[in-house]
Design a protein around this motif. Structure first.
Motif, PDB file in Angstrom:
ATOM      1  N   GLU A  56      44.190  37.359  47.966  1.00  0.00           N
ATOM      2  CA  GLU A  56      45.536  37.658  47.680  1.00  0.00           C
ATOM      3  C   GLU A  56      46.272  35.770  48.016  1.00  0.00           C
ATOM      4  O   GLU A  56      47.139  35.713  47.164  1.00  0.00           O
ATOM      5  N   ASP A  57      46.290  34.553  48.886  1.00  0.00           N
ATOM      6  CA  ASP A  57      47.044  33.772  49.031  1.00  0.00           C
ATOM      7  C   ASP A  57      46.359  32.710  47.934  1.00  0.00           C
ATOM      8  O   ASP A  57      46.529  31.636  47.923  1.00  0.00           O
ATOM      9  N   GLU A  58      44.866  32.246  47.270  1.00  0.00           N
ATOM     10  CA  GLU A  58      44.756  31.996  46.314  1.00  0.00           C
ATOM     11  C   GLU A  58      45.654  31.421  45.279  1.00  0.00           C
ATOM     12  O   GLU A  58      45.819  32.921  44.760  1.00  0.00           O
ATOM     13  N   THR A  59      45.584  30.729  45.025  1.00  0.00           N
ATOM     14  CA  THR A  59      46.081  30.573  43.357  1.00  0.00           C
ATOM     15  C   THR A  59      45.347  30.757  42.371  1.00  0.00           C
ATOM     16  O   THR A  59      43.622  30.849  42.175  1.00  0.00           O
ATOM     17  N   ILE A  60      45.288  31.178  40.872  1.00  0.00           N
ATOM     18  CA  ILE A  60      43.939  31.653  40.466  1.00  0.00           C
ATOM     19  C   ILE A  60      43.976  31.057  39.099  1.00  0.00           C
ATOM     20  O   ILE A  60      42.765  31.253  38.882  1.00  0.00           O
ATOM     21  N   SER A  61      44.703  29.379  38.988  1.00  0.00           N
ATOM     22  CA  SER A  61      44.242  28.506  38.959  1.00  0.00           C
ATOM     23  C   SER A  61      42.409  28.675  38.756  1.00  0.00           C
ATOM     24  O   SER A  61      41.609  28.175  37.306  1.00  0.00           O
ATOM     25  N   HIS A  62      42.241  28.489  39.660  1.00  0.00           N
ATOM     26  CA  HIS A  62      40.147  28.530  39.598  1.00  0.00           C
ATOM     27  C   HIS A  62      39.860  30.392  38.936  1.00  0.00           C
ATOM     28  O   HIS A  62      38.663  29.941  39.280  1.00  0.00           O
ATOM     29  N   MET A  63      40.225  30.801  38.612  1.00  0.00           N
ATOM     30  CA  MET A  63      39.847  32.405  38.924  1.00  0.00           C
ATOM     31  C   MET A  63      39.539  32.359  37.539  1.00  0.00           C
ATOM     32  O   MET A  63      39.664  33.957  36.662  1.00  0.00           O
ATOM     33  N   ASN A  64      38.384  31.585  37.362  1.00  0.00           N
ATOM     34  CA  ASN A  64      37.881  31.820  35.401  1.00  0.00           C
ATOM     35  C   ASN A  64      37.107  33.265  35.537  1.00  0.00           C
ATOM     36  O   ASN A  64      36.593  33.370  36.757  1.00  0.00           O
ATOM     37  N   GLU A  65      36.541  32.834  34.494  1.00  0.00           N
ATOM     38  CA  GLU A  65      35.340  33.657  33.832  1.00  0.00           C
ATOM     39  C   GLU A  65      34.340  33.940  34.759  1.00  0.00           C
ATOM     40  O   GLU A  65      33.716  34.577  35.794  1.00  0.00           O
ATOM     41  N   GLU A  66      33.754  32.101  35.053  1.00  0.00           N
ATOM     42  CA  GLU A  66      32.439  32.204  36.417  1.00  0.00           C
ATOM     43  C   GLU A  66      32.676  32.790  37.216  1.00  0.00           C
ATOM     44  O   GLU A  66      32.248  33.637  38.372  1.00  0.00           O
ATOM     45  N   PHE A  67      33.985  32.431  38.720  1.00  0.00           N
ATOM     46  CA  PHE A  67      34.700  33.229  39.428  1.00  0.00           C
ATOM     47  C   PHE A  67      34.329  34.695  39.903  1.00  0.00           C
ATOM     48  O   PHE A  67      33.822  34.817  40.349  1.00  0.00           O
ATOM     49  N   TRP A  68      35.086  35.461  37.846  1.00  0.00           N
ATOM     50  CA  TRP A  68      35.335  37.190  38.205  1.00  0.00           C
ATOM     51  C   TRP A  68      33.900  37.533  37.977  1.00  0.00           C
ATOM     52  O   TRP A  68      32.780  38.617  38.766  1.00  0.00           O
ATOM     53  N   ARG A  69      32.641  36.621  38.056  1.00  0.00           N
ATOM     54  CA  ARG A  69      31.697  37.524  37.381  1.00  0.00           C
ATOM     55  C   ARG A  69      30.535  37.525  38.626  1.00  0.00           C
ATOM     56  O   ARG A  69      30.401  38.379  39.270  1.00  0.00           O
ATOM     57  N   ALA A  70      30.729  36.076  39.254  1.00  0.00           N
ATOM     58  CA  ALA A  70      30.549  36.521  41.406  1.00  0.00           C
ATOM     59  C   ALA A  70      30.957  37.050  41.472  1.00  0.00           C
ATOM     60  O   ALA A  70      30.028  37.608  42.622  1.00  0.00           O
ATOM     61  N   TRP A  71      32.398  37.070  41.585  1.00  0.00           N
ATOM     62  CA  TRP A  71      32.789  37.927  43.015  1.00  0.00           C
ATOM     63  C   TRP A  71      32.721  39.884  42.432  1.00  0.00           C
ATOM     64  O   TRP A  71      32.332  40.127  43.412  1.00  0.00           O
ATOM     65  N   MET A  72      32.579  39.793  41.848  1.00  0.00           N
ATOM     66  CA  MET A  72      32.241  41.415  40.959  1.00  0.00           C
ATOM     67  C   MET A  72      30.602  41.488  41.403  1.00  0.00           C
ATOM     68  O   MET A  72      30.345  42.813  41.970  1.00  0.00           O
ATOM     69  N   ALA A  73      30.005  40.667  40.957  1.00  0.00           N
ATOM     70  CA  ALA A  73      28.223  40.536  41.465  1.00  0.00           C
ATOM     71  C   ALA A  73      28.562  40.349  43.076  1.00  0.00           C
ATOM     72  O   ALA A  73      27.623  42.332  43.637  1.00  0.00           O
ATOM     73  N   ALA A  74      29.391  39.898  43.941  1.00  0.00           N
ATOM     74  CA  ALA A  74      29.134  40.350  45.682  1.00  0.00           C
ATOM     75  C   ALA A  74      29.551  41.280  45.886  1.00  0.00           C
ATOM     76  O   ALA A  74      29.105  42.008  46.419  1.00  0.00           O
ATOM     77  N   TRP A  75      30.637  42.068  45.314  1.00  0.00           N
ATOM     78  CA  TRP A  75      31.233  42.876  46.059  1.00  0.00           C
ATOM     79  C   TRP A  75      30.196  44.240  45.866  1.00  0.00           C
ATOM     80  O   TRP A  75      29.633  45.124  46.035  1.00  0.00           O
ATOM     81  N   ALA A  76      29.683  44.325  44.376  1.00  0.00           N
ATOM     82  CA  ALA A  76      28.571  45.588  43.726  1.00  0.00           C
ATOM     83  C   ALA A  76      27.712  45.357  44.483  1.00  0.00           C
ATOM     84  O   ALA A  76      26.852  46.259  44.871  1.00  0.00           O
ATOM     85  N   GLU A  77      26.837  43.743  44.875  1.00  0.00           N
ATOM     86  CA  GLU A  77      25.999  44.086  45.699  1.00  0.00           C
ATOM     87  C   GLU A  77      26.403  44.486  47.095  1.00  0.00           C
ATOM     88  O   GLU A  77      25.523  45.544  48.288  1.00  0.00           O
ATOM     89  N   GLU A  78      27.299  44.443  47.519  1.00  0.00           N
ATOM     90  CA  GLU A  78      27.900  44.180  49.233  1.00  0.00           C
ATOM     91  C   GLU A  78      28.505  45.894  49.372  1.00  0.00           C
ATOM     92  O   GLU A  78      27.588  47.388  50.403  1.00  0.00           O
ATOM     93  N   ILE A  79      28.852  46.882  48.689  1.00  0.00           N
ATOM     94  CA  ILE A  79      30.054  48.122  48.440  1.00  0.00           C
ATOM     95  C   ILE A  79      28.209  48.821  47.682  1.00  0.00           C
ATOM     96  O   ILE A  79      28.769  50.304  48.444  1.00  0.00           O
ATOM     97  N   LYS A  80      27.878  48.976  46.549  1.00  0.00           N
ATOM     98  CA  LYS A  80      27.282  49.062  45.584  1.00  0.00           C
ATOM     99  C   LYS A  80      27.880  50.839  45.423  1.00  0.00           C
ATOM    100  O   LYS A  80      28.005  51.536  45.697  1.00  0.00           O
ATOM    101  N   PRO A  81      29.464  50.260  44.714  1.00  0.00           N
ATOM    102  CA  PRO A  81      30.381  51.001  43.903  1.00  0.00           C
ATOM    103  C   PRO A  81      29.493  52.198  43.298  1.00  0.00           C
ATOM    104  O   PRO A  81      28.482  51.464  42.125  1.00  0.00           O
ATOM    105  N   SER A  82      30.180  52.948  42.951  1.00  0.00           N
ATOM    106  CA  SER A  82      29.812  53.832  41.402  1.00  0.00           C
ATOM    107  C   SER A  82      30.269  53.623  40.236  1.00  0.00           C
ATOM    108  O   SER A  82      30.512  52.182  40.270  1.00  0.00           O
ATOM    109  N   SER A  83      29.626  54.144  39.770  1.00  0.00           N
ATOM    110  CA  SER A  83      30.243  52.972  38.269  1.00  0.00           C
ATOM    111  C   SER A  83      31.825  53.390  37.819  1.00  0.00           C
ATOM    112  O   SER A  83      32.056  52.721  36.598  1.00  0.00           O
TER     113      SER A  83
END
Length: 410
Positions: free
Chosen positions: A144-171
């Motif tokens: 929340e405290d980070e600026t969005i300027s660096h939150m490009n496609e690569e950033f969100w691909r990595a974040w979603m992948a890490a979150w899915a690996e840790e939490i293992k959410p349903s589809s």
């Protein structure tokens, strides 16, 4: 001294677009280019030109005090800049200065989240707020405290992948998270930083086989309405409208007034809570709804009575209909009917589709009645296919014979 281009956008009537002429000296290709923006994107074109111009002027100002050692370093960096796709070191600096300026003005993710709440909170039910929005925001707490300027496609691909690996959410949960983050970056605040949504090309998780949505049986609907008729008649308009007009029981129904029923024209005006670009929709008043609402045709005001949630719960969960039950002790109640999120709306759509399946224009009608943009939404989220026999039983539900003798409530 060579002439410096103005870098001012102009409107090309032939193409119907805004154009910015970029000189060869600051073009990535080393050639003169024309960058186009859509008809309504004049501000974006001006901002693009302003960033290029500001970067170029900033570099020129800095260059006035450049020392021989720095000049030598610049020559060495020239080839490297070209290798990475820039016209030269000057073009590299121009672009980087523009990036730094954009980053400095970039909003924090918390600003996007707060803006999204501000735009949509009035349309959310308490259930949606608690079960969908709050968990979604908690997952982004560390960002929340980070600026969005660096939150490009690569950033969100990595974040979603890490979150899915840790939490293992349903589809379903994964796709909800992806879709809601994508919605954040559709806000005008984010579009000033990203002209293209950085989550646009991220693919959702493969969904499991669709499960049938819950619907009430005709027997349960009749049982509930008869119980309301006998024990708490002020709830009859609410249940009858939710089941026979398909309104959302925890949001749209709360905004309905008896004045919204046009008995002469035969339709009910419903405010739309999710597709905000449309102000309202008109739902035909079915014979079943008209029959149950007959005693209330002259009534005015909200269809939701006082102390609504407590009274609705008492009726649904058997406070009145469990033999020997005490109203003060829910542990003694036996549920009267099965209840669930939007079960009345699912029932309306499924039984309406069952009765009119195959009729010309039936798909377009159910889409209009439900307030959807297309049939896919109904087919995916609301339909639990019913037989024609079941549908006929549902739409034949009527109040007690004595109802016709009840004087209209004013």
């Amino acid at each position: 001294m060579p002439r410096s281009p103005k870098l001012a956008p102009y409107y090309d009537n032939t193409r119907g677009k805004w154009v910015v002429n970029v000189s060869a000296t600051i073009s990535a290709s080393g050639k003169r280019e024309r960058v186009f923006f859509d008809r309504g994107a004049e501000d974006e074109a001006k901002e693009y030109a302003r960033r290029l111009k500001a970067g170029r002027e900033h570099f020129r100002e800095k260059a006035k005090g450049i020392k021989p050692g720095l000049m030598e370093a610049a020559v060495k960096w020239e080839e490297l800049a070209i290798e990475y796709g820039f016209r030269g070191f000057d073009h590299f600096c121009t672009e980087k200065f523009a990036e730094l300026e954009k980053g400095a003005k970039s909003p924090k993710l918390s600003v996007l989240l707060n803006a999204f709440v501000s735009d949509n909170r009035k349309n959310w039910s308490d259930q949606y707020l608690g079960k969908r929005w709050k968990p979604f925001r908690r997952r982004l707490l560390d960002l929340e405290d980070e600026t969005i300027s660096h939150m490009n496609e690569e950033f969100w691909r990595a974040w979603m992948a890490a979150w899915a690996e840790e939490i293992k959410p349903s589809s379903e949960t994964y796709n909800q998270q992806l879709g809601m983050v994508r919605s954040l970056f559709e806000l005008s605040l984010a579009k000033k930083v990203f002209q293209v949504n950085p989550l646009e090309n991220l693919v959702g998780a493969k969904e499991r086989v669709k499960r049938a949505v819950p619907v009430s049986s005709p027997e349960d609907v009749l049982k509930l309405l008869l119980a309301a008729w006998e024990h708490d008649r002020e709830l009859v308009p609410y249940f009858a409208t939710c089941y026979f007009a398909g309104v959302r029981p925890d949001s749209e129904a709360k905004e309905l007034r008896f004045e919204h029923y046009d008995w002469k024209e035969g339709h009910l005006k419903v405010g739309i809570t999710k597709t905000n670009h449309l102000p309202h929709r008109y739902v035909p008043i079915e014979d079943a709804l008209r029959a149950w609402m007959q005693p209330f045709m002259r009534k005015k005001g909200s269809i939701i009575p006082s102390n609504f949630k407590k009274r609705r719960r008492r009726l649904i969960y058997g406070g009145y209909t469990t033999p020997g039950a005490k109203l003060s002790n829910e542990a003694t109640w036996k549920p009267l009917v099965i209840w669930g999120h939007d079960i009345t709306r699912h029932s309306y759509g499924s039984y309406w589709e069952g009765l009119h399946r195959g009729e010309a224009g039936s798909r377009e009608k159910i889409v209009a009645n439900m307030g959807h943009e297309d049939f896919k939404t109904f087919d995916r989220y609301y339909k639990n296919t019913r037989t024609r026999k079941e549908a006929e039983a549902y739409w034949d539900i009527r109040p007690p014979a004595s109802a016709s003798k009840v004087i209209s409530i004013a």
